[in-house]
Each structure stands twice: as C-alpha cells, then as structure tokens.
Design an enzyme around this catalytic site. Structure first.
Site, PDB file in Angstrom:
ATOM      1  CD  GLU A 288      -0.896   0.677   3.733  1.00 59.61           C
ATOM      2  OE1 GLU A 288      -1.982   1.263   3.520  1.00 59.61           O
ATOM      3  OE2 GLU A 288      -0.438   0.522   4.868  1.00 59.61           O
ATOM      4  CG  ASN A 290       0.739   4.201   4.749  1.00 62.90           C
ATOM      5  OD1 ASN A 290      -0.385   3.778   4.482  1.00 62.90           O
ATOM      6  ND2 ASN A 290       1.603   3.520   5.464  1.00 62.90           N
TER       7      ASN A 290
HETATM    8  P1  ADP Z   1       2.508   4.018   9.971  1.00 61.63           P
HETATM    9  O1  ADP Z   1       2.538   5.487   9.886  1.00 61.63           O
HETATM   10  O2  ADP Z   1       3.821   3.396  10.099  1.00 61.63           O
HETATM   11  O3  ADP Z   1       1.666   3.324   8.937  1.00 61.63           O
HETATM   12  P2  ADP Z   1       0.630   3.031  11.746  1.00 61.63           P
HETATM   13  O4  ADP Z   1      -0.084   2.589  10.528  1.00 61.63           O
HETATM   14  O5  ADP Z   1       0.955   2.055  12.804  1.00 61.63           O
HETATM   15  O6  ADP Z   1       1.951   3.733  11.359  1.00 61.63           O
HETATM   16  O7  ADP Z   1      -0.099   4.255  12.445  1.00 61.63           O
HETATM   17  C1  ADP Z   1      -0.947   5.148  11.827  1.00 61.63           C
HETATM   18  C2  ADP Z   1      -2.170   5.119  12.688  1.00 61.63           C
HETATM   19  O8  ADP Z   1      -1.944   5.910  13.828  1.00 61.63           O
HETATM   20  C3  ADP Z   1      -3.401   5.697  12.131  1.00 61.63           C
HETATM   21  O9  ADP Z   1      -4.034   4.884  11.250  1.00 61.63           O
HETATM   22  C4  ADP Z   1      -4.220   5.897  13.394  1.00 61.63           C
HETATM   23  O10 ADP Z   1      -4.892   4.742  13.799  1.00 61.63           O
HETATM   24  C5  ADP Z   1      -3.183   6.186  14.424  1.00 61.63           C
HETATM   25  N1  ADP Z   1      -3.168   7.591  14.865  1.00 61.63           N
HETATM   26  C6  ADP Z   1      -3.824   8.625  14.372  1.00 61.63           C
HETATM   27  N2  ADP Z   1      -3.545   9.741  14.994  1.00 61.63           N
HETATM   28  C7  ADP Z   1      -2.698   9.430  15.948  1.00 61.63           C
HETATM   29  C8  ADP Z   1      -2.027  10.159  16.950  1.00 61.63           C
HETATM   30  N3  ADP Z   1      -2.156  11.454  17.085  1.00 61.63           N
HETATM   31  N4  ADP Z   1      -1.200   9.519  17.781  1.00 61.63           N
HETATM   32  C9  ADP Z   1      -1.013   8.215  17.640  1.00 61.63           C
HETATM   33  N5  ADP Z   1      -1.617   7.481  16.710  1.00 61.63           N
HETATM   34  C10 ADP Z   1      -2.450   8.060  15.878  1.00 61.63           C
HETATM   35  P1  ADP Z   2      -1.946  -0.868   7.490  1.00 64.11           P
HETATM   36  O1  ADP Z   2      -2.653   0.127   6.631  1.00 64.11           O
HETATM   37  O2  ADP Z   2      -2.704  -1.211   8.698  1.00 64.11           O
HETATM   38  O3  ADP Z   2      -0.542  -0.486   7.723  1.00 64.11           O
HETATM   39  P2  ADP Z   2      -0.897  -2.883   5.656  1.00 64.11           P
HETATM   40  O4  ADP Z   2      -1.553  -3.328   4.425  1.00 64.11           O
HETATM   41  O5  ADP Z   2       0.292  -2.020   5.498  1.00 64.11           O
HETATM   42  O6  ADP Z   2      -1.971  -2.208   6.603  1.00 64.11           O
HETATM   43  O7  ADP Z   2      -0.503  -4.157   6.504  1.00 64.11           O
HETATM   44  C1  ADP Z   2      -0.022  -4.081   7.813  1.00 64.11           C
HETATM   45  C2  ADP Z   2       0.957  -5.221   8.061  1.00 64.11           C
HETATM   46  O8  ADP Z   2       0.344  -6.483   7.874  1.00 64.11           O
HETATM   47  C3  ADP Z   2       2.147  -5.224   7.133  1.00 64.11           C
HETATM   48  O9  ADP Z   2       3.173  -4.447   7.648  1.00 64.11           O
HETATM   49  C4  ADP Z   2       2.532  -6.677   7.072  1.00 64.11           C
HETATM   50  O10 ADP Z   2       3.329  -7.047   8.161  1.00 64.11           O
HETATM   51  C5  ADP Z   2       1.226  -7.378   7.228  1.00 64.11           C
HETATM   52  N1  ADP Z   2       0.673  -7.736   5.930  1.00 64.11           N
HETATM   53  C6  ADP Z   2      -0.159  -6.997   5.187  1.00 64.11           C
HETATM   54  N2  ADP Z   2      -0.492  -7.624   4.054  1.00 64.11           N
HETATM   55  C7  ADP Z   2       0.145  -8.804   4.074  1.00 64.11           C
HETATM   56  C8  ADP Z   2       0.182  -9.918   3.200  1.00 64.11           C
HETATM   57  N3  ADP Z   2      -0.518  -9.962   2.089  1.00 64.11           N
HETATM   58  N4  ADP Z   2       0.944 -10.968   3.551  1.00 64.11           N
HETATM   59  C9  ADP Z   2       1.641 -10.948   4.699  1.00 64.11           C
HETATM   60  N5  ADP Z   2       1.636  -9.954   5.558  1.00 64.11           N
HETATM   61  C10 ADP Z   2       0.901  -8.874   5.273  1.00 64.11           C
HETATM   62 MG    MG Z   3       0.751  -0.249   6.321  1.00 58.61          MG
END
Ligand code: ADP
Ligand code: ADP
Ligand code: MG
Length: 666
Positions: A288, A290
């Site tokens: 994905e 971000n």
């Molecule tokens: P990354 O940026 O590595 O993808 P995560 O996916 O673990 O990190 O974190 C993003 C998530 O943080 C958001 O989807 C939301 O659920 C959460 N989030 C949003 N606002 C805040 C905040 N102010 N502090 C901590 N977490 C937050």
């Molecule tokens: P989020 O938006 O919550 O970050 P992601 O799609 O990035 O969602 O997935 C979060 C985590 O789940 C990834 O960092 C990875 O460790 C695991 N993951 C996601 N998709 C897969 C997949 N198809 N196979 C294995 N692990 C996955």
């Molecule tokens: Mg992710």
C-alpha cells in the site's frame, strides 16, 4: 513562508509538528477535544481551538470543525499528522476549496494512492509488483469465501481504508473467513467509517520494508531510502529501523525506483511511503502507499539529517526540492521503539491509566557514542485514555553501526521509567537483547516465533544476577545505616556476611566499603564485584550505578521482605538475608497461585460489544464467549476450557474493568 499553521491532530505528532514550526518561525494553532484540554500540545501551541467531545468522530474526524477553526484563527495551512483526516481526499479538497493549504499531497494523489484497492489497481498498471489477490471489493461472506478459495489459503482480509494495523485478519480456512469477514467489516466501519473489504494472498514470514518518498509541485520526486518495520504484533509496527539489514545496494535502488515511479505517476508532491512485503530472498511486493507522514519517520530523519515535516511544509508552500537523488546518502543506523500503554505480559492488550511517573532518558548525544531522540506528547501525570491510540512515545537511537544503535536502545530503555499503567518497555528491551534480532534475520512473525506463549519476561543472565545481587546488598546497607543513625542504642557491629537471594538462587556475599563504592565478595566463586552507586537514595524507584565499570540502570520496588529489581526484561525478587533467616526461608512452603481457569476475565478495560453465551450453556474450549472493544479494536474472548456457564455478569453495551469476571463456569 506560511505565518500560521493549524495542526489537525493530537499527541506526539502535534508536538512534533509544533517543534518544526517554531524553528521555521511559523505560529501554530492546535485543535483539541475534551480529553486533550490539558495536553502538552495544547500547552505548547500559540493558539488553541476546542472542537468537541473525546470520541474522534465528534472532534478530530469532523472536517467542518477543522476548517471552521482555520477560518476563526486565520491559519493559512493545515498539517493533518497521521491517522484521522490525513488520508481523506475529501478533506484535502475541502481545504483547497476554502483557500486553505493542506500540508500533504494533492487530493488526486490521495484518492489514487490513499485507498488500498485503488492504489493496487494503479500500481498494477504502473508495473509495480503486487501481492497476488483479488483487486476489488468483497460483497458479503459468501463472496469472501469464494474469493479466498480462488486465491488459496492462507489469505488476508483487509479493510481498503485500513491503517494502523486495524481492520486486518488472516484466514487459514473457511471458518476463519466466516468469522473474520464480518468482524473486519465491523471494525472498518467503526474505525474508518468505510466498510469496503478486499482479500489478498497472505505471504508467510515476510519482512516489511518501506520506501520514504518526497516530492514537490515541480515534478521532482526522490526517495529517502528504506525503513524496515518487521517487528510487529497484531500487524502493527513496534520496532522500526533504517536502513534495513536485508537490503543490498542493488535491491535498495530497485525498490526505490519502483516507489519513485509510482509516486511520479500520480504527481506526488509531498512526503509519502510506499510499503512492500519482502521475502528473505529479497523479492518484494507492493502492499500500500501511505499518503502522509509516517509514525516511524524519525528513523529516516536520523540517517538522512532531513526534517520531513519541514520538507512537507516547503513543498506545500511551493518550493522546489533543494536536492536530487544523487545528493542523498545514508549515514549510520537508527532504531525506533514505540513505547505503548499496553501490557506485554497479557498479549499486548491496551492498558489505560495515568502516567503516575514518566521519566524518559536524556535526549541528544550520549558519552557512550549513541544519540537519543524521544518524540512524546505526554508529561508526568497525564492520562492515556481509551479514546485514541495507546502510544506513549517513540524512543529512537542513532549510532554509526546497527549493533551500536541496538546497544544504545537497550541502555535508553533502561533509563526510561514509567509507572501507573502497563507498558511495553521490558518487552522492547528483551528484543534488543535477543541474538536473532541482533543478527538482523527477522520477519513479521518475529514476535509470534520468539514469544510463542506470550511474553513472560526473561530469566536474568549471570551478569544481571550480579547486578541485582550488588544492588540489593547496597540498598540493604543504606537502610541499615539509616536504622542505626535513628535508633539509639544499636551498637553491634555492621554485619558483613549475608546471603543474597535473587529469585530462587541464593549466594553468600561478603561486603566491604560503603554503598557509593561497595565491594561484594562472592567467596563460593572466588571473585569480587565492585558496585559504584551513581544515583540512588531510599524511596527512589530508579537505581543508577556501574558494575565493574559498566553503567546500568535498574528499577527497584520495595517488597515485604526485600526488593523487586528489574533490569531490562529480567525481574526478580531480591532478598538480603542473614545466614540464619536464609535457612528458615528454605523451609517456607511456596505460595500456590489461585485457580482462575473457571473464570473468564476481562483482559482489559473496555466495552462489551456482545455476550455470546447464556446461563446453563455447554461451551467448548475455543468457542467465542464474548466480544470486547477498547481503543477501536475488537477482541474476541474465547473459552480456555470446556464447561457449563454458571454465571453471566455482563451484557452487550456494558463498560468493564480489567480483570472483571465476565463469565463463570461450573
Ligand atoms: P505508519 O505510519 O507506520 O503506517 P501506523 O499505521 O501504525 O503507522 O499508524 C498510523 C495510525 O496511527 C493511524 O491509522 C491511526 O490509527 C493512528 N493515529 C492517528 N492519529 C494518531 C495520533 N495522534 N497519535 C497516535 N496514533 C495516531
Ligand atoms: P496498514 O494500513 O494497517 O498499515 P498494511 O496493508 O500495510 O496495513 O498491513 C499491515 C501489516 O500487515 C504489514 O506491515 C505486514 O506485516 C502485514 N501484511 C499486510 N499484508 C500482508 C500480506 N498480504 N501478507 C503478509 N503480511 C501482510
Ligand atoms: Mg501499512
């Protein structure tokens, strides 16, 4: 440059953005909900606007309130942080319509990349290698089963709008899909207000590696190398690092080129992250994108020397990137540990409460050769509530090499003292001490592999037993000296021979010197260890010292007969006994733990979503007893044994405390 910027977020990221704005001479406005009225971000901002009740859907997620706050304060731009409105194209568009600059990519890039289903379609067209799966929405459970069987188990059921590891479930068979699909859909609707679901192949034991990209409004895009985020629980990152120990220069360049191509294809004009899963053989698949600042961006800042928030603000203002790809280099190694209010001893479940004590390690360059950075949005006395993410802070270390950064992190975690709620510092420290983590051969299964039965702390090493022995003896000596000075008539000589018990292991010691410089002879081992106490006095929960010249910090808690001493992930009851009382001690029967297997306890504070059993029902091991929700996460509570339900103490909608008895079996 902008004169005033509004931050549509809370916690550490709001504080983080304020710091950069101050440096750039930009005034800040922070919006806040009822729950955050006394927060650090509110204290630090130049202006604040109250925007509603604690639940995010009545405050931080209401675009109209944010836009109204901009108008009211004259803020020219909005930084959305991460989560909340950061990946909502409609919000970016609404800002543009009102003449407010959204500090992030253009709305077109967000809708193309900010949604998992859409971004996969796009990536596929752009020739980026994707995880095999069904790139489209799933209608219902029957459709989910059909698609899963076409892809072949195991599969991953994912919310298209998902983030933060929420709205994701692995399914190994049909039953998992039947149970998982409605659960993910409900979680997605609750957490993201969008219940579109898709399904893709679950790649077993991959590594999570992502590329940071940065673009401007003049068609330039560069990448700032990778971060590895394979240490995850519940598909959510806990430890990240940059660079990745897996990548070589060629793979790094290939991943970077794909990420840049994808970004360029949507005219990406801000900071963003392209996430991949990678095999141990360095194959990689797009997960994905971000379209926002990432939680773990500090590790990239530490190895590149750039400020990503500043770069986002400059791009949004219309400046050109001041560098090209060839100007960028990786310098050293950085690690981030997310300090969470969660209980590692109880399956990492969220743990809310007050930070009765909050003492982070000193930031900046340390004499031992590593640098510490701690991004936090809390102060001592603040509350971690059930409304938002349970993150307390992000602790980062930088050093010239990976092992030096890991050792620095271990020391920084020792120096981090938190009391009042469950927190994961002992767990993070355990990882820093593990040979496998240190070797760099990791995967997203790391926590499941290494802590199969959950985290129970680790047994102290012989070095840690020495530390605990010496600290116990030193504290005992200080207390004894104090007793002598306050109790008149105590004239017998100071005892020098003791038995020190660290857990079950007892050792003879002979002490000489004072606590500041204590010599601890271990006559049965024919050696002597020297403790220097750097900082401790009775009542202090943290003891800093040097053992044979090596600096350490331990946490000490008085117990009925001695002290509980914790060093990193190891914890033990330490008793300093006279030889006579040690003998008596050996004869005491051990306490039996109470049998709670008949009870189903609430593992965390939260809300009962549904109670799935009734009085008199025969329940089998593994069956669903009830569903709990806390911090936007649904937890299925299952029976740990067979039994007949004798009492049901909660129903759907009830708030429950941790350890509350939900159901009793006969
Ligand atoms: P990354 O940026 O590595 O993808 P995560 O996916 O673990 O990190 O974190 C993003 C998530 O943080 C958001 O989807 C939301 O659920 C959460 N989030 C949003 N606002 C805040 C905040 N102010 N502090 C901590 N977490 C937050
Ligand atoms: P989020 O938006 O919550 O970050 P992601 O799609 O990035 O969602 O997935 C979060 C985590 O789940 C990834 O960092 C990875 O460790 C695991 N993951 C996601 N998709 C897969 C997949 N198809 N196979 C294995 N692990 C996955
Ligand atoms: Mg992710």
């Amino acid at each position: 440059m902008f004169k005033k910027l509004l931050i549509a977020n809370r916690g550490e990221i709001a504080v983080r953005v304020i710091k950069t704005c101050r440096r750039l001479g930009i005034k800040t406005v922070v919006v806040y909900s009822d729950a955050d009225a006394d927060s650090l971000a509110v204290e630090m901002a130049d202006e604040t606007v109250h925007i509603g009740l604690a639940p995010a859907n009545q405050s931080y997620l209401v675009a109209d309130k944010i836009i109204a706050a901009c108008k009211q304060t004259g803020a020219e731009a909005v930084h959305p942080g991460f989560g909340f409105l950061s990946e909502k194209a409609e919000f970016a568009q609404a800002c543009a319509d009102e003449g407010i600059v959204f500090i992030g990519p253009n709305p077109g890039a967000i809708s193309a990349m900010g949604d998992k289903i859409e971004s996969k379609k796009f990536a596929q067209k752009a020739g980026v290698s994707c995880v095999p799966g069904h790139i489209g929405e799933i209608d219902d459970t029957a459709h989910a089963i059909k698609i899963s069987e076409e892809i072949g188990y195991p599969v991953m059921i994912k919310a298209s709008a998902g983030g933060g590891g929420k709205g994701i479930r692995v399914a190994w068979n049909r039953k998992d899909v039947e149970e998982g699909f409605p659960a993910v859909r409900a979680e997605a609707a609750g957490a993201f207000g969008d219940d579109r679901i898709f399904i893709e192949k679950f790649i077993e034991s991959p590594r999570h590696i992502e590329i940071q990209v940065l673009g401007d409004k003049h068609g330039h895009v560069v990448h700032l190398f990778e971060r590895e985020c394979s240490i995850q629980r519940r598909n959510q990152k806990v430890i990240e690092e940059a660079p990745s120990p897996l990548l070589d220069a060629a793979t790094r360049a290939a991943m970077g080129a794909q990420a840049v191509a994808l970004a360029q294809a949507v005219n990406y004009d801000s900071a963003g992250t392209v996430e991949f899963v990678a095999g141990q053989d360095k194959s990689f698949y797009f997960l994905e994108m971000n379209t926002r600042l990432q939680v773990e961006h500090p590790v990239t800042e530490l190895i590149t020397g750039l400020d990503l928030v500043e770069q986002m603000i400059r791009s949004a203002w219309g400046e050109k990137l001041a560098f090209e790809q060839k100007d960028l280099k990786i310098n050293g190694w950085a690690i981030e540990s997310r300090i969470y209010a969660e209980d590692p001893y109880r399956k990492f479940l969220p743990s809310i409460g007050r930070l009765v004590r909050y003492a982070p390690p000193e930031e900046g360059e340390q004499p031992a050769g590593y640098t510490v950075r701690n991004d936090a949005g809390v102060r001592e006395g603040d509350e971690i509530s059930m409304y938002y993410d349970p993150m307390i802070s992000k602790l980062c270390t930088w050093a010239p090499t990976r092992l030096a950064a890991i050792d620095g992190m271990g020391r920084a975690l020792e120096d981090f003292h938190i009391e009042g709620l469950g927190q994961n510092i002992p767990f993070l420290a355990a990882v820093m001490d593990q040979e496998r983590y240190r070797s760099g051969v990791i995967s997203t299964n790391y926590i499941k592999d290494e802590f199969a039965d959950g985290f129970k702390g680790v047994a102290p090493t012989s070095e840690q037993i020495d530390v605990m022995t010496a600290v116990g003896a030193a504290m005992q000596r200080v207390y004894a000296a104090r007793a002598r000075s306050t109790q008149a008539g105590l004239t017998n000589p100071v005892r020098t021979e003791w038995i020190v018990a660290v857990g079950h292991a007892k050792r003879r010691v002979k002490l000489s010197g004072e606590a500041e410089h204590l010599s601890v002879e271990l006559p049965d081992e024919g050696r002597t260890i020297i403790l220097e106490t750097i900082d401790w006095r009775p009542g202090k929960p943290v003891f800093k010292g040097k053992l044979d010249g090596k600096a350490f910090t331990v946490q000490v808690t008085p117990a009925p007969e001695g002290f509980v001493i914790r060093h990193r992930a190891a914890k033990a009851l330490v008793l300093v006994l006279t030889p006579r009382s040690a003998e008596l001690h050996d004869k005491l029967p051990e306490k039996q733990a109470a049998d709670t297997s008949r009870l189903v306890l609430s593992p965390m504070p939260g809300l009962v979503v549904s109670m799935d059993v009734v009085l008199g029902q025969q329940v089998r091991e593994g069956e669903v007893v009830c569903v709990l929700e806390a911090m936007k996460m649904q937890n299925i509570i299952r029976a740990e044994r067979d039994g007949v339900v004798k009492a049901v103490n909660a129903k759907g909608g009830d708030p429950v405390a941790a350890d509350e008895v939900l159901v009793e079996f006969a």
